[in-house]
Design an enzyme around this catalytic site. Sequence first.
Site, PDB file in Angstrom:
ATOM      1  N   ARG A  48       0.999  -1.457   0.288  1.00 31.06           N
ATOM      2  CA  ARG A  48      -0.336  -0.089   0.261  1.00 31.06           C
ATOM      3  C   ARG A  48       1.081   1.639   0.623  1.00 31.06           C
ATOM      4  NH1 ARG A  48      -3.280  -2.320   4.949  1.00 31.06           N
ATOM      5  NH2 ARG A  48      -0.937  -2.321   6.291  1.00 31.06           N
ATOM      6  N   VAL A 131      15.917 -15.279  14.820  1.00 23.58           N
ATOM      7  CA  VAL A 131      15.290 -16.141  15.815  1.00 23.58           C
ATOM      8  C   VAL A 131      16.269 -14.224  16.894  1.00 23.58           C
ATOM      9  CG1 VAL A 131      15.962 -17.360  17.425  1.00 23.58           C
ATOM     10  CG2 VAL A 131      15.857 -17.638  15.244  1.00 23.58           C
ATOM     11  N   GLY A 186       0.013  -3.389  23.391  1.00 17.06           N
ATOM     12  CA  GLY A 186       0.850  -3.584  22.142  1.00 17.06           C
ATOM     13  C   GLY A 186       1.883  -4.803  22.323  1.00 17.06           C
ATOM     14  N   GLU A 189      -0.122  -9.610  19.479  1.00 16.13           N
ATOM     15  CA  GLU A 189      -1.573  -9.135  18.667  1.00 16.13           C
ATOM     16  C   GLU A 189      -2.703  -9.571  18.684  1.00 16.13           C
ATOM     17  OE1 GLU A 189       0.587 -10.185  14.789  1.00 16.13           O
ATOM     18  OE2 GLU A 189       2.315  -9.768  15.511  1.00 16.13           O
ATOM     19  N   LYS A 204      11.685 -21.577  15.550  1.00 18.22           N
ATOM     20  CA  LYS A 204      12.973 -20.538  15.733  1.00 18.22           C
ATOM     21  C   LYS A 204      13.633 -21.473  16.502  1.00 18.22           C
ATOM     22  CE  LYS A 204      11.428 -15.782  16.894  1.00 18.22           C
ATOM     23  NZ  LYS A 204      10.692 -14.921  17.917  1.00 18.22           N
ATOM     24  N   GLY A 307      10.615  -6.113  17.434  1.00 19.00           N
ATOM     25  CA  GLY A 307      10.633  -4.511  17.953  1.00 19.00           C
ATOM     26  C   GLY A 307      11.464  -4.259  17.286  1.00 19.00           C
TER      27      GLY A 307
HETATM   28  N1  LIG Z   1       8.329  -6.994  14.903  1.00 20.36           N
HETATM   29  C1  LIG Z   1       9.382  -7.498  15.005  1.00 20.36           C
HETATM   30  O1  LIG Z   1       9.260  -7.363  15.982  1.00 20.36           O
HETATM   31  C2  LIG Z   1       9.717  -8.744  14.489  1.00 20.36           C
HETATM   32  C3  LIG Z   1      10.898  -9.160  14.951  1.00 20.36           C
HETATM   33  C4  LIG Z   1      11.587 -10.336  14.218  1.00 20.36           C
HETATM   34  C5  LIG Z   1      11.723 -10.647  12.980  1.00 20.36           C
HETATM   35  N2  LIG Z   1      10.569 -10.399  12.128  1.00 20.36           N
HETATM   36  C6  LIG Z   1       9.882 -10.349  11.208  1.00 20.36           C
HETATM   37  O2  LIG Z   1      10.305  -9.344  10.487  1.00 20.36           O
HETATM   38  C7  LIG Z   1       9.052  -9.434   8.407  1.00 20.36           C
HETATM   39  C8  LIG Z   1       8.660  -8.678   8.958  1.00 20.36           C
HETATM   40  O3  LIG Z   1       7.665  -8.419  10.369  1.00 20.36           O
HETATM   41  P1  LIG Z   1       6.815  -7.123  10.565  1.00 20.36           P
HETATM   42  O4  LIG Z   1       6.886  -6.726  11.796  1.00 20.36           O
HETATM   43  O5  LIG Z   1       7.903  -5.456  10.040  1.00 20.36           O
HETATM   44  O6  LIG Z   1       5.538  -6.593   9.407  1.00 20.36           O
HETATM   45  P2  LIG Z   1       4.598  -5.996   8.937  1.00 20.36           P
HETATM   46  O7  LIG Z   1       5.317  -4.450  10.041  1.00 20.36           O
HETATM   47  O8  LIG Z   1       3.430  -6.081   9.305  1.00 20.36           O
HETATM   48  O9  LIG Z   1       5.425  -5.569   7.692  1.00 20.36           O
HETATM   49  C9  LIG Z   1       5.220  -6.211   6.504  1.00 20.36           C
HETATM   50  C10 LIG Z   1       5.672  -5.028   5.446  1.00 20.36           C
HETATM   51  O10 LIG Z   1       5.497  -5.903   3.911  1.00 20.36           O
HETATM   52  C11 LIG Z   1       4.663  -5.620   3.299  1.00 20.36           C
HETATM   53  N3  LIG Z   1       4.377  -6.814   2.298  1.00 20.36           N
HETATM   54  C12 LIG Z   1       3.369  -7.447   2.714  1.00 20.36           C
HETATM   55  N4  LIG Z   1       3.252  -8.294   1.851  1.00 20.36           N
HETATM   56  C13 LIG Z   1       3.089  -7.657   0.146  1.00 20.36           C
HETATM   57  C14 LIG Z   1       3.657  -8.341  -0.479  1.00 20.36           C
HETATM   58  N5  LIG Z   1       2.972  -8.663  -1.631  1.00 20.36           N
HETATM   59  N6  LIG Z   1       4.566  -7.171  -1.015  1.00 20.36           N
HETATM   60  C15 LIG Z   1       4.821  -5.939  -1.276  1.00 20.36           C
HETATM   61  N7  LIG Z   1       4.926  -6.056   0.561  1.00 20.36           N
HETATM   62  C16 LIG Z   1       4.142  -6.334   0.876  1.00 20.36           C
HETATM   63  C17 LIG Z   1       3.987  -4.006   3.978  1.00 20.36           C
HETATM   64  O11 LIG Z   1       3.531  -3.424   3.348  1.00 20.36           O
HETATM   65  P3  LIG Z   1       2.613  -2.032   3.943  1.00 20.36           P
HETATM   66  O12 LIG Z   1       2.929  -2.146   4.329  1.00 20.36           O
HETATM   67  O13 LIG Z   1       2.052  -1.869   2.041  1.00 20.36           O
HETATM   68  O14 LIG Z   1       1.282  -3.119   4.474  1.00 20.36           O
HETATM   69  C18 LIG Z   1       4.475  -4.798   4.986  1.00 20.36           C
HETATM   70  O15 LIG Z   1       5.121  -3.169   4.492  1.00 20.36           O
HETATM   71  C19 LIG Z   1       8.534 -11.417   9.773  1.00 20.36           C
HETATM   72  O16 LIG Z   1       9.100 -11.643   8.984  1.00 20.36           O
HETATM   73  C20 LIG Z   1       8.597 -10.619  10.943  1.00 20.36           C
HETATM   74  O17 LIG Z   1       8.079 -12.729  11.694  1.00 20.36           O
HETATM   75  C21 LIG Z   1       9.875  -9.249  13.304  1.00 20.36           C
END
Ligand SMILES: NC(=O)c1ccc[n+]([C@@H]2O[C@H](COP(=O)([O-])OP(=O)(O)OC[C@H]3O[C@@H](n4cnc5c(N)ncnc54)[C@H](OP(=O)(O)O)[C@@H]3O)[C@@H](O)[C@H]2O)c1
Length: 432
Positions: A48, A131, A186, A189, A204, A307
């Site tokens: 988006r 992880v 927060g 989820e 993990k 985070g």
């Molecule tokens: N959040 C954490 O604390 C954390 C920690 C460790 C690992 N991770 C890992 O890091 C990864 C990302 O996590 P996140 O929390 O950053 O996720 P998130 O906030 O949901 O962000 C996902 C991003 O991917 C984009 N997206 C989704 N589908 C897509 C597609 N088909 N084509 C292109 N872009 C697409 C979304 O676009 P839009 O913005 O336009 O919707 C968004 O920008 C995951 O694998 C998660 O397991 C996260």
Amino acid sequence: MTGKPIRVALLGCGTVGQEVVRLLREQADELAARAGAPLELAGVAVRRPHRHAGLGELLTTDASGLVARDDVDVVAEVIGGIEPARTLLLEALKAGKSVVTANKALLAEDGAALAEAADSSGADLYYEASVAGAIPLLRPLRESLAGDRITRVAGIVNGTTNFILSAMTESGSSYADALEEATRLGYAEADPSADVDGYDAASKAAILASLAFHTRVTAADVHCEGIREVTAADIAAAAGIGCVIKLLAICERTPAEDGASESVSARVHPAMIPAAHPLAAVDGAFNAVFVEAEAAGQLMFYGQGAGGAPTASAVLGDLVAVARNRLAGAAGPGSTGYAGLAIRPMAETPTQYHVSLDVADKPGVLSAVAHEFAVHDVSISTVRQDGHGDAATLVIVTHRAPDAALAATITALRGMDIVRAVTSVLRVEGLE
Ligand SMILES: NC(=O)c1ccc[n+]([C@@H]2O[C@H](COP(=O)([O-])OP(=O)(O)OC[C@H]3O[C@@H](n4cnc5c(N)ncnc54)[C@H](OP(=O)(O)O)[C@@H]3O)[C@@H](O)[C@H]2O)c1
């Protein structure tokens, strides 16, 4: 002195991706000095674009087109989920582009396909952020401990469940109330199942076991139990024997014995651990992992497991590493499945149980209960009996026995007339 820029395609710009962009911009000069060349954003793929106006012309919704561009050297994926991430990363690796990803779900389900694609094209596949967030853990397993033999990796790798269990321990609240608080603050989820049912920790554990034991372990190989069934009575029962309850991921190497070859096991479940154990002090959203290796002994890794900024720190570290490798014309450590050890099923994995029973308080009850343990070849470590009127509470801690034997004992106890209720059953770690 820095060389030609390393061009990075960023897939996803959410919680983690936004922080990757910020750090790439704010620390551009330092990153260039450390990597040996500037790390330049070639484009950012999102779903988006209207939500990411600040990225201007870097934005695209065509992730596949971005990955295929000739001016892209490295693909950093922070979209999450299996598809389209898998297809995009396979395309990148097959084209010889290095990949950095935080995607634990994909690595735990199909890490082998990614590793093979990386091996065949000589490209790098780095995934430190997948992880334990910011904690440097995979690189120590993959590189620093490459000269040692790892026997066990165990720890707390999910901050949401750790927050909930910490809240239940501190306030005596129920699981439902602690989950509500975690959601409000927060830490959980709206749909918390990936965390509370243990799937996130199981992914993990699969990644950790694969690296530690040089064996392909997938999420499906990991025995997985979450924390939904943990009650305030369980927390109180743990406190009664000087323990706290944590959701643990445990990966173990089992030595060859009785003609059977060496094997590995990976499991995720709540467990009582002694309050004096270092993992017991890991509270709230923090993660901690113990690694045991034959020569190094025990090592402990601790820090923020999730985070945006902490996870982006791990992504940036990987980006610098793959940039250095590209500039040196080399690749980092590759696929690690050479040992190919068998996966030991949970039923055969030795565990230790803590059981609380409400029983009739009359002669012969204790020996009848003890007999049921003996029938299943489970040896008892301690028994405590508290009588109250015509009823009594029996608290039994076993020695380690195959998990199937312990589970069968509990089923048999539930069927005994003298057992009015089995009030708490939890595994125990770290008492023996
Ligand atoms: N959040 C954490 O604390 C954390 C920690 C460790 C690992 N991770 C890992 O890091 C990864 C990302 O996590 P996140 O929390 O950053 O996720 P998130 O906030 O949901 O962000 C996902 C991003 O991917 C984009 N997206 C989704 N589908 C897509 C597609 N088909 N084509 C292109 N872009 C697409 C979304 O676009 P839009 O913005 O336009 O919707 C968004 O920008 C995951 O694998 C998660 O397991 C996260």
